[in-house]
Design a protein around this motif. Structure first.
Motif, mmCIF file in Angstrom:
data_model
loop_
_atom_site.group_PDB
_atom_site.id
_atom_site.type_symbol
_atom_site.label_atom_id
_atom_site.label_comp_id
_atom_site.label_asym_id
_atom_site.label_seq_id
_atom_site.Cartn_x
_atom_site.Cartn_y
_atom_site.Cartn_z
ATOM 1 N N LEU A 1 0.832 -1.214 0.000
ATOM 2 C CA LEU A 1 0.000 0.000 0.000
ATOM 3 C C LEU A 1 0.862 1.257 0.000
ATOM 4 O O LEU A 1 0.573 2.231 -0.690
ATOM 5 N N ASP A 2 1.953 1.238 0.772
ATOM 6 C CA ASP A 2 2.832 2.398 0.837
ATOM 7 C C ASP A 2 3.436 2.683 -0.539
ATOM 8 O O ASP A 2 3.430 3.818 -1.019
ATOM 9 N N GLY B 1 0.741 3.850 -2.938
ATOM 10 C CA GLY B 1 0.357 5.229 -2.594
ATOM 11 C C GLY B 1 1.345 6.247 -3.134
ATOM 12 O O GLY B 1 0.966 7.308 -3.627
ATOM 13 N N ARG B 2 2.638 5.903 -3.065
ATOM 14 C CA ARG B 2 3.647 6.827 -3.593
ATOM 15 C C ARG B 2 3.459 7.053 -5.099
ATOM 16 O O ARG B 2 3.649 8.155 -5.605
#
Ligand code: FAD
Length: 397
Positions: free
Chosen positions: A294-295, A298-299
């Motif tokens: 997810l990180d 998201g970026r």
């Protein structure tokens, strides 16, 4: 930058519904298949359907073949066309060239062409790049020699995208080989049906179709000349500036000229997000529950948002470079399935990620390479000295 929401009037909302109704009807699976197999960036049936409603030049008055739309409605239309993935390459080159035709063309020719262009029956492609000179357009070699009331063309152009779907090419030619390179160019609107024109297909790694076009003793009337003899550079500047992102600045335009690239990347990210909700790890957990996934995803979303609001030459550069780096990251995140092409067993959403990955690579080249754009940023935005390369006359001196 103004991020205010635009409230649509009842009339504009009704117009939005009207656009969606037409696009539901004409943007069939056959159209998407046609685009996938041809890479044309064009579908004649859809183009003519838009022309019939005046939506190719939506702000032109109805009597000129437009739809007389206000700016907000025109923006609504543009967003819906993008949302439905209406092929846009040839409509874009035609709209980009028209202002120069109108400004520099023979008035009678302009009057004849205008209703045809508005209806979608006449279309233009860009004949700038020679085999020997792409970045340096002003070094064009294709020769035009005067012969009474006509000109005779000899030479070739590379990368004339859409030539096989257009009636005319906006062709930059060399009319005075002795003059400094910018001062020996003349622009013509050359009918592509002329004897001596040969169009050869080129398919790219990104599935696009473009062309090499050969001109062998092609006769074109002086009436088809745009602007002064040896004044072609001035005629070329308008469409080139538009391609390089000089929007009209009314706050309704896309901020970046690279928005087409950003949208393809956004669709790939969305497909990866949906895939992550379905896919499981060997331990049975969903990929979408993995905080590292997810990180990193998201970026990438942040990158697309940043690209979408970066203006001018920086926007073209950012849109392409962040897409190329980001799609590689996305492929890494998803794994080998991401590289399965349309039609392969297990391909994610019809090969959306694979296609986005291949399409990304060309975006650093067409419309001017990102290297050339970095020079523009250095020189025109940062005020740094002009780039000197080994072999430049300035260095040799
Ligand atoms: C799919 C596709 C569609 C296209 N459609 C069209 C079209 O419709 N009409 C049209 O006329 N053209 C079109 N082009 C051509 C495109 O504009 C050129 O390919 C582009 O401008 C680069 O020119 P070139 O290929 O000749 O490369 P070159 O100019 O030979 O460049 C080669 C390399 O040198 C670098 N370079 C060149 N000059 C500089 C410089 N001054 N500073 C730093 N680096 C430099 C470039 O970045 C590149 O990496 C298309 C190209 C592609 C791939």
């Amino acid at each position: 930058m103004d991020f205010a929401t635009v409230e649509l009037t009842a009339e504009q909302q009704a117009f939005q519904q009207e656009v969606r109704a037409l696009l539901d009807e004409v943007m069939t699976e056959e159209v998407h298949d046609h685009e996938r197999t041809t890479g044309d960036g064009f579908h004649e049936g859809v183009h003519l359907a838009l022309g019939a409603r005046g939506w190719l030049f939506p702000e032109w008055p109805v009597e000129d073949g437009g739809a007389g739309l206000d700016q907000v409605s025109a923006r609504v239309l543009a967003l819906e066309l993008a949302r439905y993935r209406v092929p846009y390459v040839t409509s874009g080159t035609t709209a980009g060239v028209w202002p120069s035709v109108e400004q520099y063309g023979d008035p009678q020719l302009v009057a004849e062409l205008k209703p045809e262009v508005a209806a979608g029956r006449v279309r233009f492609c860009l004949g700038y790049s020679d085999p020997e000179s792409g970045s340096d357009i002003a070094a064009a070699h294709l020769r035009a020699v005067r012969d009474g009331a006509e000109w005779v063309l000899n030479g070739s152009k590379m990368w004339t995208t859409g030539a096989h779907n257009c009636q005319y090419t906006f062709l930059i030619t060399r009319t005075d080989p002795e003059a400094p390179k910018h001062k020996g160019l003349t622009m013509f609107l050359v009918p592509l049906q002329s004897p001596g024109v040969e169009i050869q297909a080129i398919r790219t790694y990104g599935d696009e179709r473009t062309n090499a076009v050969f001109y062998d003793d092609v006769h074109v009337s002086d009436r088809n000349r745009l602007g002064e003899v040896n004044g072609g550079w001035a005629v070329l500047r308008g469409p080139l500036d538009e391609e390089h992102g000089a929007g009209r600045g009314d706050g309704l335009d896309d901020v970046t000229m690279g928005i087409g690239y950003t949208r393809v990347f956004q669709r790939a990210i969305d497909a990866a997000a949906r895939w992550a909700k379905r896919a499981t790890r060997p331990d049975g957990t969903h990929v979408a529950d993995d905080p590292v996934f997810l990180d990193r995803l998201g970026r990438l979303v942040v990158e697309t948002e940043a690209a979408a609001v970066t203006p001018d030459p920086m926007g073209r550069t950012k849109a392409s470079l962040s897409y190329i780096a980001g799609i590689a990251e996305l492929i890494d995140l998803v794994g080998p399935e991401a590289l399965l092409a349309h039609g392969a067993d297990g391909a994610i959403e019809g090969g959306t990620l694979d296609h986005a990955h291949r399409f990304a690579q060309g975006t650093a080249t067409y419309g001017g390479t990102t290297d050339v754009f970095k020079n523009m940023i250095a020189q025109h935005v940062l005020g740094l000295p002009r780039l000197r390369l080994p072999g430049d006359k300035a260095l040799v001196r």
